[in-house]
Motif scaffolding. Structure first.
Motif, mmCIF file in Angstrom:
data_model
loop_
_atom_site.group_PDB
_atom_site.id
_atom_site.type_symbol
_atom_site.label_atom_id
_atom_site.label_comp_id
_atom_site.label_asym_id
_atom_site.label_seq_id
_atom_site.Cartn_x
_atom_site.Cartn_y
_atom_site.Cartn_z
ATOM 1 N N ALA A 960 -4.283 -3.209 6.009
ATOM 2 C CA ALA A 960 -3.097 -3.186 5.398
ATOM 3 C C ALA A 960 -2.736 -1.408 5.306
ATOM 4 O O ALA A 960 -1.488 -1.005 5.651
ATOM 5 C CB ALA A 960 -3.127 -3.468 3.900
ATOM 6 N N LYS A 961 -3.874 -0.869 5.063
ATOM 7 C CA LYS A 961 -3.715 0.747 5.083
ATOM 8 C C LYS A 961 -3.305 1.247 6.386
ATOM 9 O O LYS A 961 -2.387 2.047 6.711
ATOM 10 C CB LYS A 961 -4.932 1.315 4.822
ATOM 11 C CG LYS A 961 -4.998 2.848 4.669
ATOM 12 C CD LYS A 961 -6.073 3.331 3.811
ATOM 13 C CE LYS A 961 -7.223 3.131 4.680
ATOM 14 N NZ LYS A 961 -8.688 3.913 3.928
ATOM 15 N N LYS A 962 -3.881 0.930 7.637
ATOM 16 C CA LYS A 962 -3.455 1.206 8.739
ATOM 17 C C LYS A 962 -1.867 0.787 9.013
ATOM 18 O O LYS A 962 -1.312 1.895 9.637
ATOM 19 C CB LYS A 962 -4.354 0.209 9.782
ATOM 20 C CG LYS A 962 -4.208 0.763 11.339
ATOM 21 C CD LYS A 962 -5.202 0.059 12.226
ATOM 22 C CE LYS A 962 -4.998 0.086 13.693
ATOM 23 N NZ LYS A 962 -5.824 -0.384 14.414
ATOM 24 N N ILE A 1028 -3.857 0.544 -2.881
ATOM 25 C CA ILE A 1028 -5.026 0.405 -1.839
ATOM 26 C C ILE A 1028 -6.149 1.407 -1.893
ATOM 27 O O ILE A 1028 -7.411 1.369 -2.137
ATOM 28 C CB ILE A 1028 -4.747 0.500 -0.431
ATOM 29 C CG1 ILE A 1028 -3.752 -0.965 -0.314
ATOM 30 C CG2 ILE A 1028 -5.620 0.708 0.600
ATOM 31 C CD1 ILE A 1028 -3.130 -0.553 1.206
ATOM 32 N N TYR A 1029 -5.744 2.840 -2.173
ATOM 33 C CA TYR A 1029 -6.561 3.771 -2.406
ATOM 34 C C TYR A 1029 -7.240 3.858 -3.814
ATOM 35 O O TYR A 1029 -8.406 4.242 -4.088
ATOM 36 C CB TYR A 1029 -5.944 5.042 -2.474
ATOM 37 C CG TYR A 1029 -5.572 5.685 -0.727
ATOM 38 C CD1 TYR A 1029 -6.901 6.046 0.159
ATOM 39 C CD2 TYR A 1029 -4.341 5.634 -0.187
ATOM 40 C CE1 TYR A 1029 -6.625 6.395 1.208
ATOM 41 C CE2 TYR A 1029 -4.138 5.926 1.059
ATOM 42 C CZ TYR A 1029 -5.145 6.462 2.103
ATOM 43 O OH TYR A 1029 -5.156 6.718 3.120
ATOM 44 N N TYR A 1033 -14.136 3.722 -4.208
ATOM 45 C CA TYR A 1033 -14.866 4.387 -4.978
ATOM 46 C C TYR A 1033 -15.013 5.972 -4.768
ATOM 47 O O TYR A 1033 -15.586 6.650 -5.624
ATOM 48 C CB TYR A 1033 -16.288 4.015 -5.073
ATOM 49 C CG TYR A 1033 -16.384 2.585 -5.761
ATOM 50 C CD1 TYR A 1033 -16.140 2.412 -7.267
ATOM 51 C CD2 TYR A 1033 -16.509 1.443 -4.847
ATOM 52 C CE1 TYR A 1033 -16.231 0.938 -7.759
ATOM 53 C CE2 TYR A 1033 -16.548 0.148 -5.504
ATOM 54 C CZ TYR A 1033 -16.408 -0.170 -6.848
ATOM 55 O OH TYR A 1033 -16.518 -1.145 -7.274
ATOM 56 N N PHE A 1034 -14.774 6.332 -3.396
ATOM 57 C CA PHE A 1034 -15.025 7.706 -2.896
ATOM 58 C C PHE A 1034 -14.017 8.698 -3.753
ATOM 59 O O PHE A 1034 -13.004 8.457 -4.028
ATOM 60 C CB PHE A 1034 -14.709 7.786 -1.422
ATOM 61 C CG PHE A 1034 -14.922 9.010 -0.709
ATOM 62 C CD1 PHE A 1034 -16.159 9.400 -0.788
ATOM 63 C CD2 PHE A 1034 -13.769 9.896 -0.517
ATOM 64 C CE1 PHE A 1034 -16.536 10.811 -0.211
ATOM 65 C CE2 PHE A 1034 -14.167 11.075 0.514
ATOM 66 C CZ PHE A 1034 -15.298 11.603 0.326
ATOM 67 N N SER A 1041 -4.577 8.423 -3.796
ATOM 68 C CA SER A 1041 -3.787 7.441 -4.528
ATOM 69 C C SER A 1041 -2.671 8.091 -5.544
ATOM 70 O O SER A 1041 -1.757 7.733 -5.424
ATOM 71 C CB SER A 1041 -4.720 6.741 -5.548
ATOM 72 O OG SER A 1041 -3.981 5.779 -6.277
ATOM 73 N N GLN A 1042 -3.165 9.346 -6.134
ATOM 74 C CA GLN A 1042 -2.214 10.048 -6.928
ATOM 75 C C GLN A 1042 -1.083 10.604 -6.074
ATOM 76 O O GLN A 1042 0.316 10.602 -6.225
ATOM 77 C CB GLN A 1042 -2.747 11.201 -7.566
ATOM 78 C CG GLN A 1042 -1.946 12.125 -8.382
ATOM 79 C CD GLN A 1042 -2.690 12.959 -9.104
ATOM 80 O OE1 GLN A 1042 -3.923 12.937 -9.576
ATOM 81 N NE2 GLN A 1042 -2.098 14.057 -9.520
ATOM 82 N N LEU A 1043 -1.194 11.131 -4.948
ATOM 83 C CA LEU A 1043 -0.335 11.678 -3.965
ATOM 84 C C LEU A 1043 0.707 10.665 -3.545
ATOM 85 O O LEU A 1043 1.976 10.710 -3.499
ATOM 86 C CB LEU A 1043 -0.850 12.164 -2.558
ATOM 87 C CG LEU A 1043 0.077 12.607 -1.593
ATOM 88 C CD1 LEU A 1043 1.124 13.720 -2.171
ATOM 89 C CD2 LEU A 1043 -0.974 13.082 -0.168
#
Length: 1420
Positions: A960-962, A1028-1029, A1033-1034, A1041-1043
């Motif tokens: 999905a991210k890709k 998704i982000y 856990y990284f 995610s915030q961006l």
């Protein structure tokens, strides 16, 4: 000795005490400030070598994966060993000072002799720790130890918010001097310590010309028993652990919760540390290498006075320092007392405190503090050193005693500058250059050789921010290089040329404003414009402003007029005065010439008439004079004013300029950064003037960045990898590109290679398209016309991983500012700040009630006449059209309709059919021409974004991210894929967001249809990306995610579409709530509601209001606000029903039923389930029917009655588990399978359990950040916990490992930001059960109480009841009944019996499954 584990370590008071010495923890918390205490004791000062150099090495490391985590691990490996030794020997760690520490043994004077022997033994053992050790980083750790003994004074001081303490006196001075005399691995006794010790026990070595001595070793008598001696000595200490606590390192680990004591201790702890304690974050959370500004303040006193005397001076200085630092977001980190001087270590830029203009703020603070402290009675000399750079900031020490400290070369340099340049304020070159203050505020000082500093670089004295302006110092800072092409700004230069032509041809003013963020090249454009503006018939005056300009009233006009009058070239005030007299004698009466004294620093005699004038009259007279001078000047020649950094123009100058452009024909060109807040009235009027052209500087195009790099490096081309890195990393901002290049050059990863001719080049298939990115033809033409073209290419050294490269220090600071910049949404008119959250809640609910009433009774046409007919339109219109155009061979049109069909199926929750039609669309895409028209590119982007949605819904997050990133790239909105570009893009988006939310000066026109289509697609992609982000856990993924969430908001704001903006605000609020950020989320919810309140209440407006009630209710459910969730959900239920929109209606019924289940409102629950069942039958909707049975299973498992029998639920699963809608959706089948598995596990039918548990296990990896998945995974984990019980019963050899793994997985679920707090009580309940199964009673108690507290806060009656029963059952000694749950299942009443009154509603709450605990010895 070990600190006791369990809940004691987790108490806030114990975590707070770990940051403080026993001297404070068990001290007298007098309200008097300053307060003084006297006692005797032994002091140990331990200095550890090597850490500063290692910090520097890490801060300059090429890759980020060799960062703070490794550094803090190494630091604490050594320091914790020393701390542990000190604590074992009864010492109290008073302070950590970077890589040194001060320890105290506080005893009565008569015991000093014996305690000195103990401390010497401790010192020798500390040296023994490091005799053979060498770290993996090659760090040769050695320590120097100084000891002293005698009278010690403690001073406590501070203000109403923060307290600090110092130990002072001769013993403190002596221990520092002793340590300074020590060589590596020495123990030095101060003269007084040598005088007081048991000399017969110590072998010493005399130090030439010193009274202090060096310890060689201890030499006890043959019959001496050190253990007995040590035990006796420990009884002299007040807080040494003994008796039941003898195995503890610190007695403070046993502190019980005490609100009064916690409040007192809190004042000694930094705010960020206190937050970490309250939030129960790991100590490593705050440990990092970060760019900060260090300020060391040293106060020397006139005489060696008593503590009471200098204590008042320190108190006064501290209160003032604190008040100044609060304004500029700095903090006092440490306070030391040595050699009659008191030193404050202050830091700007701690986590959450990063601010723009940090360097200038630090210098301004330093000058303010210097000025104040110099006037304080008893302070003789004030010295301040300011440095900036990357240092280690983090928690250093042992788990039971540690402190937040800073370590690094910049800390050392600031301390040395403070001591080697006494009586002044000094700063390093980084602070000097970064402050952007005028050069005449500084004076470069002669270099001095400073101890421990190899090269400090240039040192500057800060002369103050109140110096008189020196004319001629405000010219443009940029230098034009005729051989250096201004790249990528042709459009901006053309606008200037056109405006200039208009100005010269007409007789009216023109204003040209270039707005852009820092580093985008504004100054370079103005430098080019200044060159192009030169001419015979006009005069150009160019100035550059700084932040200080804004603080000086009328400063900009003062500088401009000085240039107009030719005063900037005068060398002396007399020359200025003569020039002025000649210029104004015909315009101003001589008796008023003194009006110019303060503005131009001249000395005309002050007349009686002038002295009687009011300030306002003087200002008006001066403005009138300037207007006359300019009027006279423009008659002779046209004037062009060029102003760089226009955001620093003061309000008075803006007002004058606004009047000027209305009155006289002048041309004003300026550059400015976005205003912080709304501009003043003068600036706003100029910006809205019809003769003003406002140009927003965008990012440079990739080709221009490439050209710039080739010019900067003087090469013909660069490697494609380098090109991609710089283009993405710079975000199109020239300054960022330059800093990235400097960083690469510093790490020596750039290689310059001669160009090979095509004949000689070894071209293979693999490197055919891989070689170099070359500059554009225009640049080639330019370089050829200036000099011979370079014959080199720039490549990267082998093995370099650009994505992991550590960002340069300057951009790390930008990153911090971008992430910590406080977001201040515009003030609400509908919801003023005076309203409480309860009042806002009531206002929203009343508003919804009014809407519902209007929908039911209004004669107006506020509801759409027809119900939602999405499926009908899809079947009757869209699909036939797609097939029609496909048959005609019009693939473009067919593709459009296939994408519409896929989008519609996603809207209807049918991922499989969306997948089918996207496959058809992909086939068509491949048949289309390769010529990329706008339509084709957009449809490709739509195709990838829809694929991303399908993958997201199915839990395939990597894919999905890709897909989503690919869609964004096609939509001209690249999302960063490395940390550097992440930070820089965040900075860009923050500025963009700030402008959108806060500024209304520029009313932009709505985007066109094509742009709007792009923005809608982008918004969908960002909405999914931030979720998704959030799953990862990284550490850095929370920033991605915030961006993404912020880019969604910015995109929505650009659309100017109410629905998009409302949706984005609610998403942004949800993101902040899940991420644990307090405050900001509430403001965005309020902004969404304010937007809703302004909607027209008919048609689409009503649908938007209903959507908000639905979405807000869902958010409140997952955040655990169950009462508000019910209030909103019940209203959304009514509104969707009135709107006749089944596709939205079933969603609210699903989550509303879960809310009612947790609240145990059984009657309302059954009513909602009835509506859900009716809807599922009427619409033939499989998903709502599946959810219906999911809730029915939950009712049997947790509510204690039967709504639909288990067999019916199981039958539904067997019949529909292969249905494509359920199969191609993540979460629903996971929940159903897991509920069945839990049912069988409770009945101990393990074969059936494994059958369904394994089916659920296959679905677990398909993680989605949704409440449905969280429900499913929680049920799955419950099944695994019950299976662990079986393993332990059967004494399985893997039971211990399974339990540890299970507990870890449960903790990870709680820690994951996408897991809503509503699931916490159940997860903590399960964690408690795992702990009790494994015999860990203390943690079981902790988790159980946490779950109870959360249930109570949330109003989760279901879980609270079960928890209380579990607690009572686990604590009791009742015998377990084998068939207890089986008996309960057989007697579960049906809902019909409850309604008829045959079963009491209260009795069904007792029908809970009681988890068994007596399989092990009860740990309680």
């Amino acid at each position: 000795m070990n600190a006791r584990k369990g809940d004691s370590q987790d108490r806030a008071i114990v975590r707070m005490a770990a940051h403080l010495p026993d001297l404070i923890v068990y001290g007298n918390f007098s309200l008097e400030r300053p307060s003084v205490d006297y006692f005797d004791g032994v002091l140990m000062f331990v200095d550890i070598s090597g850490f500063t150099a290692m910090t520097e090495r890490f801060s300059r490391a090429m890759y980020m994966d060799r960062g703070a985590e490794q550094l803090v691990e190494i630091l604490n490996h050594y320091i914790s060993a020393i701390v542990e030794k000190v604590l074992i020997f009864g010492g109290d760690i008073i302070k950590f000072a970077g890589d040194a520490l001060l320890a105290l043994w506080k005893v009565e004077r008569k015991y000093l002799k014996d305690i000195i022997t103990v401390v010497i033994k401790c010192s020798l053992e500390i040296h023994g720790l490091f005799e053979t050790q060498e770290s993996e980083e090659g760090l040769d750790v050695r320590v120097k130890i100084g000891l002293s003994a005698g009278h010690i004074t403690m001073l406590v001081f501070g203000d109403e918010t923060r307290n600090y303490f110092l130990v002072m006196g001769q013993a403190v001075d002596d221990v520092r001097l002793a340590q300074n005399m020590a060589q590596m691995n020495d123990v030095i006794l101060s003269p007084n310590c040598w005088q007081l010790c048991d000399r017969s026990m110590i072998e010493i070595e005399r130090i030439p010309d010193r009274r202090a001595v060096k310890v060689n070793f201890l030499k006890p008598p043959p019959a001496f028993n050190f253990d007995e001696f040590f035990t006796k000595c420990m009884t002299f200490l007040d807080y040494y652990p003994s008796g039941d606590h003898k195995n503890l390192l610190r007695l403070a680990c046993t502190l019980e919760s005490d609100p009064e004591l916690e409040l007192s201790l809190q004042k000694y702890v930094m705010e960020s540390i206190f937050k970490q304690i309250v939030d129960k974050q790991l100590p490593g959370y705050l440990s990092e290498l970060r760019p900060v500004t260090i300020m060391f303040v040293n106060l020397l006193f006139k005489d060696r006075e008593k503590a009471e005397v200098i204590g008042t001076a320190i108190q006064d200085a501290c209160v003032h320092i604190n008040s100044v630092l609060r304004v500029f977001r700095g903090q006092i980190n440490k306070v030391f007392m040595f050699d009659k001087g008191c030193s404050f270590l202050c830091v700007f830029g701690f986590p959450g405190e990063k601010a723009p203009d940090e360097f200038a703020h630090a210098l301004e603070s330093a000058m303010d503090i210097f000025s104040f402290c110099s006037q304080v009675h008893k302070i003789h000399t004030v010295s301040i050193g300011v440095t900036s750079g990357i240092v280690f900031c983090g928690i250093v020490g042992h788990s039971v005693r540690h402190e937040y400290t800073v370590i690094g070369q910049k800390v050392n340099i600031a301390a040395r500058m403070m001591m080697y340049y006494p009586g002044i304020v000094t700063c390093d070159s980084v602070t000097y250059n970064g402050s952007n203050l005028p050069t005449y505020f500084f004076k470069e000082l002669p270099k001095k050789v400073m101890k421990g500093v190899a090269d400090s670089g240039p040192v500057y004295q800060c002369l103050g921010l109140n110096e008189k302006v020196m004319f001629g110092m405000a010219y443009l800072s940029g230098n034009r290089n005729q051989d250096y092409l201004l790249l990528g700004r042709d459009k901006e230069i053309k606008i200037f040329m056109c405006t200039m032509k208009e100005f010269l041809m007409c007789n009216c003013s023109r204003v040209l404003m270039y707005e852009g963020s820092s580093g985008c090249g504004k100054s370079q454009i103005l430098t080019e414009i200044e060159f192009l503006a030169q001419g015979e018939n006009h005069r150009t005056i160019a100035i550059a402003l700084t932040k200080v300009s804004f603080q000086q009233n009328f400063y900009t006009i003062q500088i401009l007029m000085a240039s107009v009058l030719g005063l900037d070239t005068c060398k002396h005030y007399k020359e200025r005065q003569t020039n002025l007299q000649n210029k104004v004698k015909m315009l101003l009466d001589e008796k008023f010439h003194c009006l110019l004294n303060d503005i131009f620093y001249v000395q005309f005699p002050i007349s009686r008439e002038f002295s009687k004038m009011s300030t306002l009259r003087k200002r008006k007279l001066l403005e009138a004079l300037f207007m006359k001078i300019l009027e006279q000047t423009v008659k002779e020649e046209r004037i062009i004013f060029i102003i760089d950094e226009g955001q620093f123009i003061d309000a008075a100058s803006w007002a004058f300029m606004e009047k000027l452009v209305r009155t006289l024909p002048v041309f004003i060109i300026m550059s400015l950064s976005p205003f912080v807040g709304l501009p003043c009235s003068g600036a706003s009027a100029i910006m809205k003037n019809r003769n003003t052209t406002y140009v927003t500087l965008g990012a440079m195009q990739p080709k221009d960045i490439r050209n710039k790099v080739c010019v900067d490096l003087s090469v013909r081309g660069i490697s494609k990898e380098l090109d991609s890195y710089l283009v993405e990393g710079s975000c199109g901002i020239p300054f960022y590109c330059e800093e990235l290049l400097k960083n690469l050059d510093q790490h020596r990863v750039l290689i310059f290679q001669p160009v090979e001719s095509e004949e000689k080049a070894n071209v293979t298939w693999n490197n055919l398209f891989k070689n170099f990115a070359k500059p554009t033809e225009e640049l080639k033409m330019f370089t050829l016309s200036n000099e011979e073209e370079s014959e080199e290419f720039c490549n990267l050294a082998s093995g370099v991983r650009l994505k992991n490269l550590s960002p340069p220090a300057s951009l790390k600071a930008e990153e911090e500012i971008s992430f910590s910049k406080i977001e201040i949404p515009k003030k609400s008119e509908i919801f003023p700040e005076s309203l409480s959250s309860e009042e806002i809640r009531e206002k929203i609910l009343s508003f919804l009630d009014i809407i519902i009433l209007k929908m039911k009774t209004s004669e107006e046409d506020i509801i759409p006449l027809e119900s939602c007919q999405c499926e009908e339109i899809l079947e009757i219109v869209t699909i036939p059209l797609a097939n029609h155009f496909l048959a005609l061979g019009e693939n473009n049109k067919a593709l459009y309709y296939f994408l519409e069909i896929a989008s519609a199926h996603l809207l209807l929750g049918d991922n499989y059919m969306a997948y089918v039609y996207l496959n058809e669309g992909e086939r068509l895409l491949k048949t289309l021409n390769k010529e990329k028209s706008w339509n084709q590119t957009f449809e490709s982007a739509t195709f990838y974004s829809l694929k991303g949605q399908v993958c997201f819904n199915m839990g395939q997050m990597v894919l999905a991210k890709k897909m989503l990133r690919k869609a964004l790239k096609l939509l001209n909105r690249i999302f960063p894929n490395n940390v550097i570009s992440l930070f820089l893009q965040t900075h860009v988006e923050k500025n963009r967001h700030f402008r959108y939310v806060n500024q209304q000066a520029q009313e932009s026109s709505p985007p066109g249809k094509k742009r709007l289509a792009q923005l809608y697609r982008q918004s969908v992609c960002f909405s999914l990306l931030w979720r998704i982000y959030s799953l990862n856990y990284f550490f850095y993924y929370k920033y991605y995610s915030q961006l993404a969430a912020m880019m969604q908001v910015n995109t929505a704001l650009e659309t100017q579409d109410d629905f998009q903006i409302i949706k984005a605000y609610l998403d942004y609020s949800l993101h902040y709530q899940l991420a644990g950020y307090q405050g900001v989320w509430f403001k965005y919810e309020v902004m969404a509601m304010e937007q809703v309140f302004s909607l027209p209440l008919k048609g689409e407006g009503i649908e938007m209001v209903t959507y908000v009630a639905d979405t807000l209710g869902y958010i409140k459910l997952i955040m655990g606000h169950l009462d508000l969730a019910y209030d909103l959900g019940s209203r959304a239920h009514k509104m969707w029903a009135l709107l006749r929109n089944p596709n939205r209606h079933y969603i609210v019924l699903c989550w509303l039923s879960k809310c009612l289940l947790l609240k145990t409102r059984h009657k309302q629950l059954v009513q909602v389930l009835g509506s859900l069942w009716d809807l599922s039958i009427a619409e033939e909707h499989i998903f709502s029917k599946a959810f219906f049975y999911f809730v029915c299973l939950d009712i049997m498992l947790y509510s204690g009655f039967v709504y639909r029998p288990f067999e019916e639920c199981l039958e539904f699963i067997h019949q529909n588990e292969d249905h494509w809608i359920l199969k191609f959706q993540s979460g629903m089948l996971l929940g159903l399978y897991s509920c069945i598995a839990v049912w069988y596990a409770r009945l101990q039918e393990w074969q059936n359990f494994h059958m369904f548990s394994n089916r659920a296990k296959n679905l677990v990896p398909r993680r989605t950040p949704t409440a449905l998945y969280c429900e499913g995974i929680t049920r799955y984990m419950e099944g695994q916990v019950l299976y662990l019980q079986k393993q332990i019963e059967e004494q399985s050899e893997n039971a211990q490992d399974s339990g540890v793994e299970l507990l870890k997985n449960l903790e990870n679920l709680v820690a994951q930001s996408t897991t809503g707090p509503v699931f916490y009580p159940r997860l903590y309940h399960l964690m408690a059960y795992v702990c009790i199964l494994m015999g860990d009673g203390q943690n079981c108690d902790l988790f159980l109480n946490t779950a109870l507290q959360l249930s109570d806060t949330q109003g989760n009656v279901l879980e609270k009841c079960w928890l209380n029963m579990s607690k009572e059952w686990w604590y009791s000694s009742s015998e377990f009944m084998e068939d207890q749950w089986l008996q309960t299942v057989l007697s579960l009443p049906s809902w019909e019996k409850i309604v008829s009154g045959k079963v009491n509603m209260q009795d069904i709450q007792k029908n809970k499954f009681l988890m068994r605990v007596n399989i092990l010895d009860n740990p309680f």
